[in-house]
Design a protein around this motif. Structure first.
Motif, short mmCIF file in Angstrom:
data_model
loop_
_atom_site.label_atom_id
_atom_site.label_comp_id
_atom_site.label_asym_id
_atom_site.label_seq_id
_atom_site.Cartn_x
_atom_site.Cartn_y
_atom_site.Cartn_z
N ALA A 151 0.82 -1.22 0.00
CA ALA A 151 0.00 0.00 0.00
C ALA A 151 0.85 1.26 0.00
CB ALA A 151 -0.93 0.00 1.21
N HIS A 152 2.17 1.11 0.02
CA HIS A 152 3.11 2.25 0.07
C HIS A 152 2.84 3.11 1.30
CE1 HIS A 152 3.66 1.94 -4.62
NE2 HIS A 152 3.89 0.80 -4.00
N TRP A 153 2.42 2.44 2.37
CA TRP A 153 1.98 3.18 3.56
C TRP A 153 3.12 3.96 4.20
CZ3 TRP A 153 3.00 3.31 8.81
CH2 TRP A 153 2.05 3.98 9.59
N TRP A 154 4.34 3.43 4.15
CA TRP A 154 5.45 4.10 4.84
C TRP A 154 6.00 5.31 4.07
CZ3 TRP A 154 5.82 -1.45 5.59
CH2 TRP A 154 5.71 -1.86 6.93
N ASP A 155 5.62 5.46 2.82
CA ASP A 155 6.14 6.59 2.04
C ASP A 155 5.77 7.90 2.73
OD1 ASP A 155 6.55 4.41 0.41
OD2 ASP A 155 5.76 5.36 -1.40
N GLY A 156 6.77 8.72 3.00
CA GLY A 156 6.51 10.00 3.66
C GLY A 156 6.48 9.93 5.17
N THR A 157 6.68 8.73 5.74
CA THR A 157 6.81 8.64 7.20
C THR A 157 8.27 8.90 7.56
OG1 THR A 157 7.14 6.23 7.13
CG2 THR A 157 4.86 7.05 7.35
N SER A 158 8.70 8.55 8.75
CA SER A 158 10.06 8.93 9.15
C SER A 158 10.61 8.07 10.26
CB SER A 158 10.07 10.39 9.61
OG SER A 158 9.18 10.57 10.72
N ILE A 159 11.91 8.18 10.44
CA ILE A 159 12.57 7.62 11.63
C ILE A 159 12.38 8.65 12.75
CG2 ILE A 159 14.76 6.90 12.65
CD1 ILE A 159 15.58 6.02 9.82
N ASN A 160 11.71 8.23 13.78
CA ASN A 160 11.26 9.15 14.83
C ASN A 160 12.01 9.02 16.14
OD1 ASN A 160 9.11 9.67 12.99
ND2 ASN A 160 8.04 7.87 13.80
N ARG A 161 12.74 7.93 16.28
CA ARG A 161 13.39 7.64 17.57
C ARG A 161 14.74 6.99 17.33
NH1 ARG A 161 11.50 2.68 21.50
NH2 ARG A 161 12.99 3.01 23.21
N VAL A 162 15.76 7.50 17.95
CA VAL A 162 17.08 6.86 17.94
C VAL A 162 17.63 6.94 19.36
CG1 VAL A 162 19.38 6.79 16.95
CG2 VAL A 162 17.46 7.52 15.53
N GLN A 163 17.61 5.81 20.04
CA GLN A 163 18.06 5.75 21.43
C GLN A 163 19.43 5.07 21.48
OE1 GLN A 163 15.22 4.04 24.10
NE2 GLN A 163 16.47 4.36 25.92
N ASP A 164 20.38 5.72 22.10
CA ASP A 164 21.74 5.22 22.12
C ASP A 164 21.82 3.81 22.72
OD1 ASP A 164 24.57 5.65 21.65
OD2 ASP A 164 24.79 5.69 23.82
N ASN A 165 22.60 2.95 22.06
CA ASN A 165 22.82 1.58 22.51
C ASN A 165 21.52 0.80 22.63
OD1 ASN A 165 24.54 -0.57 23.23
ND2 ASN A 165 24.21 -0.20 25.41
N TYR A 166 20.53 1.14 21.79
CA TYR A 166 19.24 0.44 21.90
C TYR A 166 18.60 0.26 20.53
CZ TYR A 166 15.21 -1.19 24.62
OH TYR A 166 14.22 -1.96 25.18
#
Length: 340
Positions: free
Chosen positions: A88-103
């Motif tokens: 469905a191309h659902w992820w197009d235009g979404t984003s990486i929202n979280r980057v937690q160190d060592n996780y």
């Protein structure tokens, strides 16, 4: 320093020619993998590859992450949802929202308002593990899997310390801190309940593993919110969250991202989020753009030797072999298939 050591070794070999009495060189894990015959490698079907393209980096370089989806029978309800979301191309235009160190690095719809495609399955928590038949015998490649109790694993480690002779566990089963036993099945690290009831097995969280974000239990997530492990293996998540695959290429595009400053590593400013241009199953891409990979069969003799070498480093750099290894420290080798 590594290069200096290698240079010194090379120079020494010129001064002191090898004699018949000198022991044969012991190969490193990487050398064992490089020498594995073509027959020991298994091609990954493009239909099992999820391709995530991120917006180009500051230098204009493309950023592609390739994920291998988990094979049956593991996590198939969530993976079915992921296939529908990608179609469905659902992820197009979404984003990486979280980057937690060592996780983890996590992506999806930051607004949580984007409508999901129709027909997604609601998967119960029982899907985190697979129950085996009443016989309780796990098979790998149609053969009974070898099982080592923790006492047996400790005995073998002591034997190695005393004699210098290690035991190859055959890429099948070994002791573990988070499960009665762990093993490799069809190229994946898997935990097993051993003699515990119910008899079951489940995938484990190693570096690069991809899982499904969820809210509080009994919610299990739809597959729209995904994360990749970018730190030390968070094995406490095993059987608490669905694992659906692993990053086999491009993990650096996730692990090198700036850490979020909000709670749990979420980006507080929308401008910090990394845009996703597209996520597709590889078969939807033009043939010339489809990534092709293969993994070293965990039923092969080459993998047996590689796994033993990862547990017992005997190549020249090492002074004292460990006599064992965490299953996540025996990553299954994956490589691109070279175009002919």
């Amino acid at each position: 320093m590594k290069h200096l050591v290698l240079t010194a070794v090379a120079a020494a070999s010129l001064i002191h020619p090898a004699s018949a009495e000198e022991p044969a060189s012991i190969p490193s894990p990487g050398e064992i993998v490089a020498a594995a015959p073509a027959s020991d490698w298994v091609a990954i079907a493009p239909s099992d590859l999820l391709v995530m393209d991120l917006v180009a980096d500051a230098g204009g370089e493309a950023r592609r992450v390739v994920i291998q989806l988990m094979p049956a029978p593991f996590s198939q309800g969530w993976i079915g949802n992921i296939r529908k979301l990608a179609a469905a191309h659902w992820w197009d235009g979404t984003s990486i929202n979280r980057v937690q160190d060592n996780y983890v690095a996590q992506w999806g719809d930051a607004t949580e308002k984007k409508a999901l495609p129709a027909g997604l399955a609601v998967v119960p928590e029982s899907g985190y593990a697979i129950s085996d038949p009443a016989s309780g015998r796990v098979t790998v490649g149609g053969k009974p899997a070898i099982r080592l109790s923790k006492d047996e694993a400790n005995r073998r480690s002591k034997r190695f310390e005393q004699t210098g002779k290690g035991d190859i566990f055959g890429g099948r089963s070994m002791a573990d801190a988070y499960a009665p036993e762990v093993m490799f099945e069809s190229g994946w690290p898997i935990a097993y309940s051993g003699s515990q009831v119910p008899d079951s097995r489940w995938p484990v969280h190693c570096y690069g593993a991809v899982g499904v974000g969820r809210n509080m239990s009994p919610d299990t997530g739809s597959g729209a919110e995904l994360y990749a492990v970018i730190g030390h293996a968070p094995r406490h998540l095993d059987r608490n969250i669905a694992l659906v695959g692993r990053v086999i290429s491009g993990i650096e595009h996730l692990s090198s991202l700036p850490r979020g400053t909000g709670a749990l590593g979420f980006y507080e400013d929308a401008a910090e989020r990394v845009a996703i241009t597209a996520i597709r199953v590889a078969t939807e891409l033009p043939a010339a753009d489809q990534p092709r990979f293969e993994y070293l069969s965990t039923d092969s003799d080459s993998f047996d030797r590689y796994a033993d070498a990862r547990q017992n480093r005997r190549d020249p750099f090492f002074i004292k072999p460990a006599g064992g290894a965490d299953i996540c420290n025996i990553p299954v080798p994956v490589r691109p298939i070279q175009a002919k």
